[in-house]
Enzyme design. Structure first.
Site, PDB file in Angstrom:
ATOM      1  N   ASP A   1       0.860  -1.167   0.000  1.00 40.60           N
ATOM      2  CA  ASP A   1       0.000   0.000   0.000  1.00 40.60           C
ATOM      3  C   ASP A   1       0.909   1.233   0.000  1.00 40.60           C
ATOM      4  O   ASP A   1       2.117   1.133   0.249  1.00 40.60           O
ATOM      5  CB  ASP A   1      -0.897  -0.026   1.243  1.00 40.60           C
TER       6      ASP A   1
ATOM      7  N   ASP B   1      -0.148   5.309   0.851  1.00 38.92           N
ATOM      8  CA  ASP B   1      -0.372   6.329   1.874  1.00 38.92           C
ATOM      9  C   ASP B   1      -0.454   5.718   3.264  1.00 38.92           C
ATOM     10  O   ASP B   1      -1.256   4.822   3.516  1.00 38.92           O
ATOM     11  CB  ASP B   1      -1.680   7.092   1.585  1.00 38.92           C
TER      12      ASP B   1
ATOM     13  N   LYS C   1     -10.588  -1.231  -2.451  1.00 42.97           N
ATOM     14  CA  LYS C   1     -10.489  -1.829  -1.128  1.00 42.97           C
ATOM     15  C   LYS C   1     -11.680  -1.356  -0.284  1.00 42.97           C
ATOM     16  O   LYS C   1     -12.035  -0.180  -0.361  1.00 42.97           O
ATOM     17  CB  LYS C   1      -9.189  -1.406  -0.434  1.00 42.97           C
TER      18      LYS C   1
END
Length: 235
Positions: free
Chosen positions: A11, A13, A151
């Site tokens: 991922d 951020d 997601k």
């Protein structure tokens, strides 16, 4: 002997880079412009989610009803402001992230960046990472505007595995948000969770740590050995 993962899917951020605070600042500024104040609980609920979901959380928190056109404009405003903050304030690494990404690449493992952030902003971060490391460390990138579902749906991680040509069960996902962790587990992957802004409960196939500092290939192999907990959704 513990087996290394075939691929590591990161991922962005809040996991690799300290950019979640920029999204938060942009959200708080939007809330103020709408005449309210976003609560810390509402802000935490937006971490890792799509802009549409984030806007809906914000409106519910402020007790507002906004049209579809207003939602789109608000989302664009938050994205634009976040991009401005990235450009002016810089994009620092999360603790241990630079070392982990570099170690994974040096070992020759396949890598992907899987983010809910749209491509136009993800490219800003990718350019910063490549400049710092001297090369783009990712074999594939999957952004929030390039997937059929975001997601916590497993689609982004399954798409990344397909691009890399690897079995989901041989992958390790590195995530900070609850929705991202759910997506990785639903994809049938082992997950290393490093939550920062949200509490994340234990789950089968999930290894939790406070930070990526000190995480290397042996630790990733141990994460893989602890999962995955389920078959990919849809299989």
């Amino acid at each position: 002997m513990t087996k290394s993962p075939a691929a590591v899917l990161f991922d962005m951020d809040g996991t690799l880079v300290e950019t979640e605070e920029y999204w938060g600042e942009a959200m708080f500024e939007l809330a103020a412009s709408l005449g309210g104040r976003m609560s810390a609980e509402a802000r935490a609920a937006t971490v890792g989610t799509s802009m549409r979901n984030s806007m809906q959380v914000l409106y519910a928190d402020l007790g507002l009803t906004r049209s579809e056109e207003q939602l789109q404009a608000d989302a664009r405003r938050v994205e634009d402001r976040t991009g401005e903050l990235m450009a002016t304030a810089g994009i620092p690494w999360r603790p241990g992230a630079r070392e982990l990404v570099g170690g994974v690449r040096a070992a020759g493992l396949a890598t992907a960046l899987v983010t809910t952030t749209p491509r136009r902003l993800a490219d800003v971060v990718l350019a910063s990472i490549a400049a710092d490391l001297g090369a783009d460390p990712f074999d594939a990138t999957v952004c929030g505007d390039e997937v059929p579902a975001r997601k916590p749906d497993p689609a982004p991680y399954l798409q990344a595995a397909a691009v890399l040509g690897v079995d989901p069960g041989t992958c390790v996902v590195v995530e900070d948000s609850l929705v991202g962790i759910i997506a990785g587990l639903a994809a049938g992957m082992a997950v290393l969770g490093v939550p920062a802004l949200q509490p994340v409960p234990p789950a089968p196939g999930l290894t939790l740590r406070d930070t990526l500092a000190g995480v290397g290939l042996p630790e990733l192999a141990a994460v893989l050995a602890a999962g995955p907990a389920m078959e990919p959704a849809g299989c």
